[in-house]
Enzyme design. Structure first.
Site, mmCIF file in Angstrom:
data_model
loop_
_atom_site.group_PDB
_atom_site.id
_atom_site.type_symbol
_atom_site.label_atom_id
_atom_site.label_comp_id
_atom_site.label_asym_id
_atom_site.label_seq_id
_atom_site.Cartn_x
_atom_site.Cartn_y
_atom_site.Cartn_z
ATOM 1 C CG ASN A 6 -1.656 1.029 1.430
ATOM 2 O OD1 ASN A 6 -1.399 2.215 1.133
ATOM 3 N ND2 ASN A 6 -2.948 1.066 1.901
ATOM 4 C CG HIS A 9 1.179 6.192 4.777
ATOM 5 N ND1 HIS A 9 0.292 7.100 5.181
ATOM 6 C CD2 HIS A 9 0.605 5.210 5.524
ATOM 7 C CE1 HIS A 9 -0.853 6.817 5.865
ATOM 8 N NE2 HIS A 9 -0.384 5.410 5.854
ATOM 9 C CG HIS A 42 -8.092 4.138 1.268
ATOM 10 N ND1 HIS A 42 -8.295 4.297 2.751
ATOM 11 C CD2 HIS A 42 -9.266 4.648 1.040
ATOM 12 C CE1 HIS A 42 -9.449 4.423 3.036
ATOM 13 N NE2 HIS A 42 -10.177 4.583 2.024
ATOM 14 N NE ARG A 44 -9.125 8.853 4.716
ATOM 15 C CZ ARG A 44 -9.641 8.026 5.710
ATOM 16 N NH1 ARG A 44 -8.956 6.619 5.735
ATOM 17 N NH2 ARG A 44 -10.490 8.302 6.381
ATOM 18 N NE ARG A 48 -7.330 11.711 6.114
ATOM 19 C CZ ARG A 48 -7.751 10.832 7.054
ATOM 20 N NH1 ARG A 48 -7.223 9.805 7.786
ATOM 21 N NH2 ARG A 48 -8.960 11.129 7.468
ATOM 22 C CD GLU A 69 -6.868 -0.078 0.943
ATOM 23 O OE1 GLU A 69 -6.863 0.850 1.634
ATOM 24 O OE2 GLU A 69 -6.171 -1.237 1.335
ATOM 25 C CB THR A 100 -17.049 -2.343 17.985
ATOM 26 O OG1 THR A 100 -17.138 -3.721 17.888
ATOM 27 C CG2 THR A 100 -18.388 -1.619 18.474
ATOM 28 C CD GLU A 150 -7.172 -6.089 3.331
ATOM 29 O OE1 GLU A 150 -7.252 -5.565 2.026
ATOM 30 O OE2 GLU A 150 -6.394 -5.380 3.914
ATOM 31 C CG HIS A 190 -5.295 -1.503 9.695
ATOM 32 N ND1 HIS A 190 -5.417 -0.457 9.029
ATOM 33 C CD2 HIS A 190 -5.058 -1.148 10.925
ATOM 34 C CE1 HIS A 190 -5.316 0.615 9.774
ATOM 35 N NE2 HIS A 190 -4.934 0.352 10.986
#
Ligand code: PXP
Length: 240
Positions: A6, A9, A42, A44, A48, A69, A100, A150, A190
């Site tokens: 991924n 970043h 991803h 978003r 961001r 994603e 949750t 996933e 993750h």
């Protein structure tokens, strides 16, 4: 086991200074040259890190698996429809979309998720759902007819090295066995690192890991290629 990197970043660092570097596409190609089986990004809703132009450029450049994603919204599905990633992984972005534990709440999302899934499947794009390792979520994903899930490894990653690690590991193993018994393809991701990925890679039911933050962090000391090679080595040792 497939290793998908991924590269979000890389875009985070670029956007922090408003520069054009570092380039997520260049990073993706370095990861692939170092042995990654696929690239994950991803897009978003708040853009961001990865931006629309990145997604198009990544699709153009990435000849192996490109996993995009996104939230399950019309806006995002329209983009996927145009860009044609190999896989779309639906992830929660809003509080009411998640359980949750942070995965998608497949039942609560009902018809919205169903509609988005059907639109992509009609275009021959594989659909994966990012869900907690919970039987009810896995059963709901299967009932929805997605090709893959996933498993969210965030709780396991947080528990790693502590008293709850074994319990989180067991939950993932039970979830993986159940998902496989239903015929679902299985990814995990993750919070995975070179240290905690070993137990995940040892689970034979899991076909793929998606790893971002730890690889980009390792790249600071090892180079990006070195970080991918190190992660690949850890996967191979755990699987052998
Ligand atoms: N898988 C999914 C579905 C994600 O949304 C992310 C990013 O949060 C990852 C994997 C990669 O997580 P990390 O950056 O912690 O490795």
């Amino acid at each position: 086991m497939r290793l998908h990197i991924n590269i979000d970043h890389v875009a985070t660092v670029r956007n922090a200074r408003g520069t054009v570097y570092p380039d997520p596409v260049e990073a993706a190609l370095l990861c692939i040259a170092a042995g990654a089986d696929g690239i994950t990004a991803h897009l978003r809703e708040d853009r961001r890190h990865i931006r629309d132009a990145d997604v198009r450029a990544l699709r153009e450049a990435v000849k192996c698996t490109f996993n995009l994603e996104m939230a399950a919204t019309d806006e995002m599905v329209n983009i996927a429809d145009e860009v044609r990633p190999d896989v779309v992984t639906f992830v929660p972005e809003r509080r009411q979309e998640r359980t949750t534990e942070g995965g998608l709440d497949v039942m609560a999302m009902g018809d919205d998720l169903r509609g988005c899934t059907r639109r992509l499947q009609a275009k021959k794009i594989r659909v994966s759902l990012f869900i907690a390792p919970e039987r009810v979520q896995i059963a709901a994903a299967h009932a929805l007819g997605v090709e893959q899930i996933e498993l969210h490894t965030g709780e396991y990653a947080s528990a790693f090295g502590g008293a709850a690690e074994q319990m989180e590991r067991d939950r993932l193993q039970i979830a993986a066995t159940y998902a496989r018994s239903l015929g679902l393809d299985l990814a995990a991701g993750h919070g995975l690192t070179r240290q905690n990925v070993t137990a995940i890679a040892a689970m034979r039911e899991i076909d793929e890991v998606n790893i971002g933050h730890a690889v980009i962090a390792d790249a600071l000391s090892m180079s990006l290629a070195g970080a991918v090679i190190a992660m690949r080595t850890h996967l191979q040792v755990a699987r052998s």
